[in-house]
Design a protein around this motif. Sequence first.
Motif, PDB file in Angstrom:
ATOM      1  N   VAL A 275       0.833  -1.204   0.000  1.00  0.00           N
ATOM      2  CA  VAL A 275       0.000   0.000   0.000  1.00  0.00           C
ATOM      3  C   VAL A 275       0.869   1.256   0.000  1.00  0.00           C
ATOM      4  O   VAL A 275       0.574   2.239  -0.700  1.00  0.00           O
ATOM      5  N   SER A 276       1.967   1.239   0.748  1.00  0.00           N
ATOM      6  CA  SER A 276       2.856   2.404   0.810  1.00  0.00           C
ATOM      7  C   SER A 276       3.503   2.681  -0.543  1.00  0.00           C
ATOM      8  O   SER A 276       3.609   3.833  -0.974  1.00  0.00           O
ATOM      9  N   ALA A 277       3.951   1.618  -1.228  1.00  0.00           N
ATOM     10  CA  ALA A 277       4.596   1.802  -2.526  1.00  0.00           C
ATOM     11  C   ALA A 277       3.608   2.365  -3.556  1.00  0.00           C
ATOM     12  O   ALA A 277       3.932   3.297  -4.303  1.00  0.00           O
ATOM     13  N   LEU A 278       2.400   1.808  -3.593  1.00  0.00           N
ATOM     14  CA  LEU A 278       1.404   2.306  -4.543  1.00  0.00           C
ATOM     15  C   LEU A 278       0.970   3.732  -4.204  1.00  0.00           C
ATOM     16  O   LEU A 278       0.754   4.566  -5.095  1.00  0.00           O
ATOM     17  N   ALA A 279       0.825   4.025  -2.905  1.00  0.00           N
ATOM     18  CA  ALA A 279       0.448   5.381  -2.501  1.00  0.00           C
ATOM     19  C   ALA A 279       1.535   6.384  -2.855  1.00  0.00           C
ATOM     20  O   ALA A 279       1.238   7.549  -3.180  1.00  0.00           O
ATOM     21  N   LEU A 280       2.798   5.957  -2.814  1.00  0.00           N
ATOM     22  CA  LEU A 280       3.892   6.851  -3.196  1.00  0.00           C
ATOM     23  C   LEU A 280       3.802   7.225  -4.673  1.00  0.00           C
ATOM     24  O   LEU A 280       4.037   8.381  -5.050  1.00  0.00           O
ATOM     25  N   VAL A 281       3.442   6.262  -5.513  1.00  0.00           N
ATOM     26  CA  VAL A 281       3.271   6.549  -6.939  1.00  0.00           C
ATOM     27  C   VAL A 281       2.113   7.530  -7.155  1.00  0.00           C
ATOM     28  O   VAL A 281       2.236   8.510  -7.909  1.00  0.00           O
ATOM     29  N   VAL A 282       0.993   7.273  -6.481  1.00  0.00           N
ATOM     30  CA  VAL A 282      -0.158   8.171  -6.608  1.00  0.00           C
ATOM     31  C   VAL A 282       0.192   9.573  -6.110  1.00  0.00           C
ATOM     32  O   VAL A 282      -0.162  10.587  -6.746  1.00  0.00           O
ATOM     33  N   ALA A 283       0.900   9.658  -4.981  1.00  0.00           N
ATOM     34  CA  ALA A 283       1.267  10.964  -4.420  1.00  0.00           C
ATOM     35  C   ALA A 283       2.195  11.727  -5.353  1.00  0.00           C
ATOM     36  O   ALA A 283       2.073  12.961  -5.495  1.00  0.00           O
TER      37      ALA A 283
END
Length: 206
Positions: free
Chosen positions: A85-93
């Motif tokens: 979740v953190s890795a995907l959220a970093l891409v979205v951010a």
Amino acid sequence: DIDLPTVDLPDLDTLFGRRKTLVSGGSIFVGGAALLGGLLLGGLVAFFAANGPQNGWEWSRVWGDADRPGWRPYFLSALGTTLRVSALALVVATVVGFAAGLARLSSRAWLSQLATVYVELVRGTPLLVQIFLAVYCVGYVLGVQDANLLGVLTLGIFAGAYVTEIVRSAVESIDPGQAEAALSQGLSRGQVLRHVLLPQALRRML
């Protein structure tokens, strides 16, 4: 003629010397407090470990052993979910932050104001409240039941507000004379941003 009183002003070396002394004193205080807190926490852990059940902690109940798995599968599953979740959220951010950061720098007032409202609204509300709204309001209305998807989007939008300010401040920190010189050579605003400002701003963002 009027005799004006003379005032002896300290030189710059004295002023900066006092400032360095105050900064170093504050750093020593913060470092000492952190060290004392670490020693206190370590002492508490050692005390509870020495006086726990059977004169020590039974880690097998938590991590498991050959006979029983304990909570280890749950911990490993939660760790994998957190990292994913953190890795995907970093891409979205990153995507949202760059888009909103460039919007804040736009010459169109409505676009800049819209990005400003996004930043102030997201940064002005707690992340836990945003997660509750995403799961129990937005997710319920839209019929989205995937908690991981809602978590990725919520964390990405939340972190994107901070990336927005990083992008905006990095671009605005560059000497405006460079943009003016590029515009005077016939480059459009998009070309100035792409060829002059962003290459320098990316280094400052990092």
